[in-house]
Structures are given as structure tokens and as C-alpha cells.
Motif scaffolding. Structure first.
Motif, PDB file in Angstrom:
ATOM      1  N   ARG A  34       0.840  -1.194   0.000  1.00 47.61           N
ATOM      2  CA  ARG A  34       0.000   0.000   0.000  1.00 47.61           C
ATOM      3  C   ARG A  34       0.880   1.250   0.000  1.00 47.61           C
ATOM      4  O   ARG A  34       0.603   2.225  -0.695  1.00 47.61           O
ATOM      5  CB  ARG A  34      -0.950   0.024   1.198  1.00 47.61           C
ATOM      6  CG  ARG A  34      -1.908   1.174   1.067  1.00 47.61           C
ATOM      7  CD  ARG A  34      -3.262   1.038   1.684  1.00 47.61           C
ATOM      8  NE  ARG A  34      -3.899  -0.221   1.847  1.00 47.61           N
ATOM      9  CZ  ARG A  34      -4.676  -0.819   0.942  1.00 47.61           C
ATOM     10  NH1 ARG A  34      -4.849  -0.284  -0.239  1.00 47.61           N
ATOM     11  NH2 ARG A  34      -5.254  -1.968   1.210  1.00 47.61           N
ATOM     12  N   ALA A  37       2.323   1.626  -3.459  1.00 47.33           N
ATOM     13  CA  ALA A  37       1.310   2.159  -4.381  1.00 47.33           C
ATOM     14  C   ALA A  37       1.158   3.664  -4.202  1.00 47.33           C
ATOM     15  O   ALA A  37       1.017   4.403  -5.183  1.00 47.33           O
ATOM     16  CB  ALA A  37      -0.031   1.455  -4.170  1.00 47.33           C
ATOM     17  N   SER A  38       1.203   4.123  -2.963  1.00 52.54           N
ATOM     18  CA  SER A  38       1.091   5.559  -2.703  1.00 52.54           C
ATOM     19  C   SER A  38       2.263   6.320  -3.304  1.00 52.54           C
ATOM     20  O   SER A  38       2.074   7.374  -3.923  1.00 52.54           O
ATOM     21  CB  SER A  38       1.029   5.822  -1.199  1.00 52.54           C
ATOM     22  OG  SER A  38      -0.141   5.294  -0.652  1.00 52.54           O
ATOM     23  N   SER A  41       1.939   6.401  -7.043  1.00 53.21           N
ATOM     24  CA  SER A  41       0.889   7.332  -7.461  1.00 53.21           C
ATOM     25  C   SER A  41       1.402   8.770  -7.472  1.00 53.21           C
ATOM     26  O   SER A  41       1.124   9.530  -8.398  1.00 53.21           O
ATOM     27  CB  SER A  41      -0.326   7.217  -6.543  1.00 53.21           C
ATOM     28  OG  SER A  41      -0.947   5.966  -6.721  1.00 53.21           O
ATOM     29  N   THR A  54      -3.156  -1.232  -9.348  1.00 53.00           N
ATOM     30  CA  THR A  54      -4.214  -2.170  -8.955  1.00 53.00           C
ATOM     31  C   THR A  54      -3.643  -3.423  -8.300  1.00 53.00           C
ATOM     32  O   THR A  54      -4.128  -3.857  -7.254  1.00 53.00           O
ATOM     33  CB  THR A  54      -5.067  -2.561 -10.183  1.00 53.00           C
ATOM     34  OG1 THR A  54      -5.602  -1.379 -10.763  1.00 53.00           O
ATOM     35  CG2 THR A  54      -6.188  -3.500  -9.795  1.00 53.00           C
ATOM     36  N   ASN A  57      -2.416  -2.695  -4.800  1.00 50.19           N
ATOM     37  CA  ASN A  57      -3.536  -2.534  -3.869  1.00 50.19           C
ATOM     38  C   ASN A  57      -4.198  -3.871  -3.550  1.00 50.19           C
ATOM     39  O   ASN A  57      -4.592  -4.116  -2.403  1.00 50.19           O
ATOM     40  CB  ASN A  57      -4.557  -1.535  -4.417  1.00 50.19           C
ATOM     41  CG  ASN A  57      -4.053  -0.107  -4.342  1.00 50.19           C
ATOM     42  OD1 ASN A  57      -3.297   0.243  -3.445  1.00 50.19           O
ATOM     43  ND2 ASN A  57      -4.467   0.705  -5.287  1.00 50.19           N
ATOM     44  N   ASP A  58      -4.302  -4.752  -4.550  1.00 54.40           N
ATOM     45  CA  ASP A  58      -4.856  -6.088  -4.308  1.00 54.40           C
ATOM     46  C   ASP A  58      -3.975  -6.871  -3.338  1.00 54.40           C
ATOM     47  O   ASP A  58      -4.457  -7.518  -2.413  1.00 54.40           O
ATOM     48  CB  ASP A  58      -4.996  -6.866  -5.617  1.00 54.40           C
ATOM     49  CG  ASP A  58      -6.069  -6.304  -6.544  1.00 54.40           C
ATOM     50  OD1 ASP A  58      -6.882  -5.471  -6.087  1.00 54.40           O
ATOM     51  OD2 ASP A  58      -6.075  -6.687  -7.733  1.00 54.40           O
ATOM     52  N   ALA A  60      -1.924  -5.605  -1.167  1.00 54.83           N
ATOM     53  CA  ALA A  60      -2.030  -4.959   0.144  1.00 54.83           C
ATOM     54  C   ALA A  60      -3.251  -5.470   0.896  1.00 54.83           C
ATOM     55  O   ALA A  60      -3.173  -5.759   2.098  1.00 54.83           O
ATOM     56  CB  ALA A  60      -2.088  -3.445  -0.011  1.00 54.83           C
ATOM     57  N   ALA A  61      -4.372  -5.599   0.203  1.00 60.59           N
ATOM     58  CA  ALA A  61      -5.596  -6.103   0.838  1.00 60.59           C
ATOM     59  C   ALA A  61      -5.394  -7.539   1.331  1.00 60.59           C
ATOM     60  O   ALA A  61      -5.829  -7.891   2.435  1.00 60.59           O
ATOM     61  CB  ALA A  61      -6.767  -6.020  -0.136  1.00 60.59           C
TER      62      ALA A  61
END
Length: 86
Positions: A34, A37-38, A41, A54, A57-58, A60-61
Motif C-alpha cells: 500500500r 502504491a502511494s 501514485s 491495482t 492494492n490487491d 495490500a488487501a
């Protein structure tokens, strides 16, 4: 700035190379998709180059769910230790 980011910036400065370091906040205990990804971005916005985060983030979840499970297991083990009378 310390760590690898500080070291690289220092080495670049000593060689006359412009450098910067983008860092994301993490717990420091596990890989943090995560945070990655930040950072991507922000970099994507700065460079006006689209980056699809994506998959990060997947991942990270998935990791967050696994960590929640580990925390729950630890909590249950502590409760069992406290309730055992022998």
C-alpha cells in the motif's frame, strides 16, 4: 534523511548528480504494497506517466487480511493462556 535514501542522495551529491528520494510510511515490519502504491501514485502524478497500482492494492488487501488473522490468533492464544487453570 537516513538509511538507503540518505546514502544514495549523499553519493549522488558527491558526484554532482541531482537526486531526490520519495519514501512511503510503513510499519517497518513487513513489505508494504500500500505504501509502494502511494509512492508510485505520487511519482506518476509528478512525471505525468500513468501507473496502474491495482495489483499493489490487491496485494495490500491480501496482506492486511493475513495480518488481521495473525493478530486474531495471537489474541485467542493469550485468552487461552489466561483462562487455563492447572
Amino acid at each position: 534523511l537516513g538509511g538507503a535514501g540518505g546514502l544514495l542522495r549523499g553519493l549522488c551529491a558527491g558526484r554532482g548528480i541531482d537526486a531526490s528520494c520519495l519514501m512511503g510510511e510503513t510499519s517497518g515490519y513487513v513489505v508494504d504494497p500500500r505504501s509502494a502504491a502511494s509512492v508510485l501514485s505520487v511519482l506518476s502524478t509528478l512525471l505525468a506517466v500513468p501507473v496502474d497500482v491495482t495489483q499493489l492494492n490487491d496485494r495490500a488487501a491480501e496482506m492486511e487480511k493475513a495480518i488481521e488473522g495473525l493478530i486474531e490468533n495471537e489474541r485467542m492464544q493469550k485468552e487461552e493462556e489466561l483462562s487455563y487453570i492447572g
